[in-house]
Design a protein around this motif. Structure first.
Motif, short mmCIF file in Angstrom:
data_model
loop_
_atom_site.label_atom_id
_atom_site.label_comp_id
_atom_site.label_asym_id
_atom_site.label_seq_id
_atom_site.Cartn_x
_atom_site.Cartn_y
_atom_site.Cartn_z
N SER A 241 0.84 -1.20 0.00
CA SER A 241 0.00 0.00 0.00
C SER A 241 0.87 1.25 0.00
N ARG A 242 0.41 2.23 -0.73
CA ARG A 242 1.17 3.48 -0.87
C ARG A 242 0.91 4.36 0.34
N ASN B 165 -6.97 -4.85 -5.42
CA ASN B 165 -7.94 -5.19 -4.37
C ASN B 165 -7.89 -4.07 -3.34
N VAL B 166 -8.61 -2.97 -3.62
CA VAL B 166 -8.51 -1.77 -2.77
C VAL B 166 -8.91 -2.06 -1.33
N ASP B 167 -9.75 -3.06 -1.12
CA ASP B 167 -10.24 -3.33 0.24
C ASP B 167 -9.15 -3.83 1.17
N SER B 168 -8.03 -4.29 0.61
CA SER B 168 -6.97 -4.74 1.52
C SER B 168 -5.90 -3.66 1.70
N TYR B 169 -6.25 -2.42 1.33
CA TYR B 169 -5.32 -1.30 1.54
C TYR B 169 -5.07 -1.15 3.04
N LYS B 170 -3.80 -1.07 3.44
CA LYS B 170 -3.50 -0.71 4.82
C LYS B 170 -2.12 -0.07 4.88
N TYR B 171 -2.08 1.09 5.53
CA TYR B 171 -0.83 1.84 5.60
C TYR B 171 -0.60 2.30 7.04
N THR B 172 0.56 1.96 7.55
CA THR B 172 0.89 2.40 8.92
C THR B 172 1.96 3.47 8.82
N PRO B 173 1.60 4.72 9.19
CA PRO B 173 2.58 5.81 9.08
C PRO B 173 3.85 5.49 9.86
#
Ligand code: SF4
Length: 477
Positions: free
Chosen positions: A203-204, A230-238
């Motif tokens: 994820s970006r 699969n946009v629903d599995s987008y996850k990004y941790t800053p």
């Protein structure tokens, strides 16, 4: 949660094989780039990254490959005929190469990644083969070819998202643009080449996505489509400094909300959803924001649970129907489109009938429908025999297409007599006396030009009549 909205900087696609024209921004060195794209929106979005990388290297662009120094085809590998189309197209460049022996011919994208250096053996015209994660290396690879060598870079990455590269909007109508939010796919649907040609999911950085949306809005765009396999599995941790409290992970519902908050005048669409991962949180977030369009592309592929298991889709018929019920419960006016594959390995007539009955249950607004095409290297190709005869595949496909035609007309007929908020995207292909644009449900609407309004404006259109693909109406105040 990071304050993503107030950290902006300025910045300032017909689908098959469309050429581009771009304003140079880098130190023009006179070399001309010609690029055409095939396949999915992700590929068209990648071509915008490629153009940006090369313009920064001083390239200019041309819509005429006969005057180009570098010709790129951004390829698709999803079905056999997609690859055949690329091979046929390459033949058309032979004359140009004969006239200009220094012409650099390159292939990018999924077919390049699937074939790797074999592409050079199979297509003598090709000088450079570059996979979807190696576009930063393009300037170097082109120099290698200009020094008389062939060049290949098909390394897949677990990090690359091109987040810091500002895409150059190709063939843009100045109103709607794609924003790629993630790359790769961790699902392993047995018929699909994407995990092999685009690698692992990553994820970006959410900050760069919101900035890109803000910059596009400042530049006059009024619609963005968030793209991912699969946009629903987008996850990004800053990322945080050592010793700092970890920030909360941003999931797709959070990201949708952040982009929707850029401006109520900026419409948000997204593609592609996955039935296994689409959450009620995403649906409630869509319902909460008027500017998040009420349209979901939710590929089903088959309506039968045994076939879905063979496809390794990780959901069954009941799960999918429950997701559709949730969509209809939370957003009754939400449009749904889908992907259907007919004639998958060992599919029986009864199981095919379950795909038809699933279509009756959902009544899709529209669908992408294909007969199963075995792809080399996929799980299905390794595990199952492609045993459904071509004529049976085609007959089942015709039944699916005919049913969808009826449903599309039924769905769109519901929009007649109603007023729709439409974003003017341009002039109708049929007549420059008509504007065209889409309603919230992603249905194309055509209506007479009104000089009070221009491309990029929102207007209210009363639906007066329709075909199975287009709503016809007039502007009402
Ligand atoms: S979700 Fe399945 S069909 Fe879609 S890109 Fe990933 S592997 Fe392919």
């Amino acid at each position: 949660m990071l304050d993503l909205l107030h950290t902006t900087k300025t910045h300032d696609e017909a689908r098959q094989g469309e050429a581009v024209e771009l304003a140079p921004t880098g130190k023009a060195d006179g070399r001309k780039l010609y690029i055409e794209s095939y396949g999915c929106q992700m590929n068209f979005s990648d071509s915008e990254i490629v153009a940006s990388i090369l313009i920064d290297q001083g390239f200019e662009t041309t819509k005429d490959y006969k005057e180009a120094d570098v010709v790129f085809i951004n390829t698709c590998s999803i079905r056999e005929n997609a690859e055949q189309r690329v091979r046929n197209r390459l033949k058309e460049f032979e004359a140009a190469k004969a006239k200009n022996p220094g012409l650099v011919v390159g292939v990018l994208g999924c077919m390049a990644e699937r074939l790797k250096s074999k592409f050079l053996e199979e297509e003598k015209l090709v000088d450079v083969v570059v996979g979807p994660d190696a576009y930063r290396d393009l300037p170097n690879l082109i120099n290698k070819v200009e020094d008389g060598n062939k060049a290949v870079n098909v390394l897949l990455s677990r990090e690359e998202t091109y987040a810091d590269i500002s895409p150059i909007r190709l063939n843009s109508n100045g109103v709607s643009a794609f924003i790629s939010i993630m790359r790769g796919c961790d699902n392993m649907c047995s018929f699909c080449v994407v995990p092999f040609t685009r690698g692992r999911e990553r994820s970006r950085d959410a900050v760069s996505i919101v900035k890109e949306a803000q910059d596009l809005f400042n530049a006059g765009y009024r619609e963005v489509t968030l793209l991912g396999q699969n946009v629903d599995s987008y996850k990004y941790t800053p990322k945080v400094e050592e010793g700092q409290e970890p920030e909360a992970t941003i999931n797709f519902a959070n990201l949708l909300e952040l982009v929707a908050q850029v401006s109520p005048e900026l419409r948000i669409r997204f593609s592609t959803s996955h039935p296994k991962d689409i959450t009620d949180e995403v649906l409630y977030t869509m319902a909460k924001y008027e500017n998040i369009c009420k349209y979901i592309h939710l590929p089903v592929q088959s309506g039968n649970s045994r076939v879905l298991e063979l496809m390794n889709r990780t959901y069954d018929r009941e799960w999918y129907m429950e997701r559709v019920d949730a969509i209809r419960r939370i957003m009754p006016d939400c449009a749904i489109s889908t992907d259907v594959i007919t004639g998958f390995c060992t599919e029986t007539e009864e199981e095919h009938a379950e795909t038809l009955s699933m279509m009756d249950y959902v009544k899709y607004d529209f669908a992408y429908m294909f007969a199963y095409s075995e792809r080399p290297g996929t799980l299905a190709a390794k595990r199952y025999e492609d045993d459904i005869p071509e004529d049976v595949k085609k007959r089942r496909l015709t039944e699916v297409v005919n049913k969808q035609q009826i449903h599309s007309l039924e769905r769109i007929s519901q929009y007649v007599g109603k007023v729709h908020k439409v974003l003017i995207e341009g002039f109708s292909k049929r007549s420059d006396q008509d504007y065209c644009g889409r309603n919230d449900q992603n249905t194309m609407v055509v209506f007479p030009v009104d000089p009070r309004y221009k491309v990029g404006d929102y207007v209210n259109v009363l639906g007066e009549s329709c075909t199975s693909a287009t709503l016809i109406g007039k502007i009402v105040d």
